[in-house]
Design a protein around this motif. Sequence first.
Motif, short mmCIF file in Angstrom:
data_model
loop_
_atom_site.label_atom_id
_atom_site.label_comp_id
_atom_site.label_asym_id
_atom_site.label_seq_id
_atom_site.Cartn_x
_atom_site.Cartn_y
_atom_site.Cartn_z
N GLU B 308 0.81 -1.21 0.00
CA GLU B 308 0.00 0.00 0.00
C GLU B 308 0.85 1.25 0.00
O GLU B 308 0.66 2.14 -0.82
N GLU B 309 1.77 1.30 0.93
CA GLU B 309 2.57 2.52 1.07
C GLU B 309 3.60 2.60 -0.03
O GLU B 309 3.92 3.69 -0.51
N ARG B 312 2.74 4.28 -3.18
CA ARG B 312 2.75 5.74 -3.23
C ARG B 312 3.89 6.25 -4.09
O ARG B 312 3.91 7.39 -4.50
N SER B 319 -1.15 12.68 -11.79
CA SER B 319 -1.60 12.86 -10.42
C SER B 319 -3.10 12.65 -10.27
O SER B 319 -3.58 12.29 -9.21
N GLU B 320 -3.87 12.83 -11.36
CA GLU B 320 -5.32 12.69 -11.23
C GLU B 320 -5.75 11.25 -11.01
O GLU B 320 -6.83 11.00 -10.51
N ILE B 322 -3.75 8.75 -9.61
CA ILE B 322 -2.81 8.03 -8.75
C ILE B 322 -3.52 7.07 -7.80
O ILE B 322 -3.15 5.91 -7.68
N GLY B 323 -4.59 7.53 -7.16
CA GLY B 323 -5.25 6.71 -6.16
C GLY B 323 -5.95 5.50 -6.77
O GLY B 323 -5.80 4.38 -6.29
N GLN B 324 -6.67 5.74 -7.84
CA GLN B 324 -7.42 4.64 -8.46
C GLN B 324 -6.48 3.54 -8.95
O GLN B 324 -6.72 2.36 -8.72
N ARG B 326 -3.57 2.79 -7.98
CA ARG B 326 -2.98 2.08 -6.86
C ARG B 326 -3.92 0.96 -6.40
O ARG B 326 -3.50 -0.16 -6.13
N GLN B 327 -5.21 1.25 -6.33
CA GLN B 327 -6.16 0.24 -5.87
C GLN B 327 -6.27 -0.90 -6.86
O GLN B 327 -6.38 -2.06 -6.47
#
Lengths: 392, 351
Positions: B308-309, B312, B319-320, B322-324, B326-327
Amino acid sequence: MMGISFIKRLVAITLLAVLVMVAAGCGEEEKGPFRIGVMESVTGAGETYGTVAVQAKQLAVDEINEAGGINGRLLELVVEDSKCNAQDAITAYNKLTDVDEVKIILGTSCSGAMLGAAPLAEREGVVMFSGLATNPDIAEAGDYIFRTSLSDATVGVDTGNVLWADGIRNLATINESTDYAEGVRRTTTAQFEKLGGQIVAAESYPTDTTDFRTQLSKLLNATPDAVHVASQAEASGGTILKQLRELGYDGPIYADVVPIGTTALEIAGDAATGVKAITPDLDPANAKAQEVLAAFKEKYDYVTLPWFLGSAYDNIYITAECLKKTGDDQDADGFRDCLYDITWSGTIGDNYSFDEKGEVVGLANAVLEVLPVAERTEENGGYRVLGAAPSN
Amino acid sequence: MSIASAPIRGLQEVARDPRSWWRRSKGSVELWANLIVLGWALVFMLWRGGGFAVTVGSVFAIWAVLAVSLNLVVGYTGLLSVGHIGFFGIGAYAMAVLTSSASYEQLRTEAIPTFGWPFFAALPISVVLAGLVALVVGIAFNRFRDDIYVLVSFGFAVIAFTTFLSWRNLTRGAFGIHQVARPAIGPVVFDGELEFLALLLVFLGLVVLISWLIVTSSFGRVLTAIREDEEAIEVFGYRTTHYKLAIWVISAMMAGLAGALLASWSTFIDPNSFVLLESVLLVSIVILGGLASIWGSLLGALAFVMLEEGMRFVPFLPSEFIGQIRQVILGILLVLLMLFRPQGLVGRFKL
């Protein structure tokens, strides 16, 4: 033999990799770009808000950099996902401050995440500056915590005033059980009751509920003059409007911003016509706001939550202005003082500033009315602005 | 089987004859899993510096306590529970309510009573409260087995979450509780992140030790027997319901401890940290590490947190998104692991 030499090689490669990274870290130029942290909930419950906020900020940064940067230095964002909850906000915060060593963080879009990281920021003297978090508790979060978003408390007070001014005396409320929606309901009813109104029925529902008929019937049995809807998710807000009308209710409906969002209006269809929402909104006469929306539309091919988009966009320009003054992205104290002093005219309004709690002053909520389906367009968002909310 | 014996035996073998040990272990997935996860954690620490490593370490320690405690129930006893997050939440809320000193009256939101207890007074209450709830719930749950067990524990997780959200005059509902106390021994306050990590590791060590004592005892052997064939062990005269209830309560108390530690670590909690999804993640950590292996749960928690970390720092992502992204990567990795190694990184028992 081969095995041992392989381990040696592995160790050597690892060490080399570490050395290269350390060396790369040391070799950074002194006059590099200004580095600012951004923490938004790009996944999780606040995904829509977080994504819009990141995109609006990126748009503003690109504009600034294309125009030559700030004092000749570029602006760079380091984006982290705070996932709309306190724990992930803390890890994201620590990553930004420990690894990227930023001292100024823009965000977050979820109040829970903001409140999780704010005590750390306050203790370590890091500025947190949000364009979207609306929880009233944030006002007390500390000296380094700022926002351009209006507290739910102001939305609630204004909603209470509008209700009273419209001649509503008996009100029924329904809200999603989240800090935001619950906050709006509480302050709304508090103001409404203070003026002399009466709450005849109140219901709340957990996130992800899809059928509200039982709860709505209970509300309608109390024969209210009006129904107030506060939701966090557009899907539930739209469904409530639809099911209210399906149950035969034809009285006035008041709402926060969410039930009149694009998705919600699609779900509700004609049921939403005439619904009044009390929320901050972009002034149609503000040329700057229209320009920003057009630029956003061109870059990302959609527009949603225009006010929050504008708020996030303004945050970057305010940040740029303060960096121009302090000339140092590591100077959090100078940045904080600059925010206290600044008076800004941008997308979300003219001549707004921050009070001693870091709360924005000089912005007002507007009263919006949803248009009939035939008159809804992408440009008007499906509603018209009736005017500023009455203050008492 | 146990936490200590496998690595120690391994080390003895290495010392005796390193070359033949290497030849035999070269193809062992277990060894590589250990090397890769531990190695990645070490590299990460050196690469990203001590400060962030302390944060990641704290997150790891809390997840590890949870994973080890859940493994006692899921791995050793064979009761697949997805309701563990409820006990985690009970511990966290007990700690938060008892120690919070915020003055909510001046805020315009919900006010709740404040007690202002010190951390170490509230800690036993949190643990015991989680245990008491588990006792009541466990008596009912003991009637169920297998698939039905998953469903009723699912129900418990949902009830727990809704309670945290709706019991507003105790938990402040969605507003969350601020200013949860940090632990203090006399004048020494564990205010720094490093001190707190040390404390977390002490508690983690304690939980691992207790778990190890349990699973290596005759009590632990009965639990394993329940997992393999409950009827058979009943024939031998063991009251399996008592054993199941006992381990359920012990495990819940450990989860309560983890919750109390989390509340104090983050100093702010709201119901979002105790949603069902977190419970599912927790079960996947236990399965990822390996069922019926304490070391596996530690490794699983470490692997999960590092994944998870570590994600990062994946470069080249706009950047828009990045979160998705990662999941998505996390999900794909979990699916691949389950396809090719269903017993988990170092486990021997499949669900």
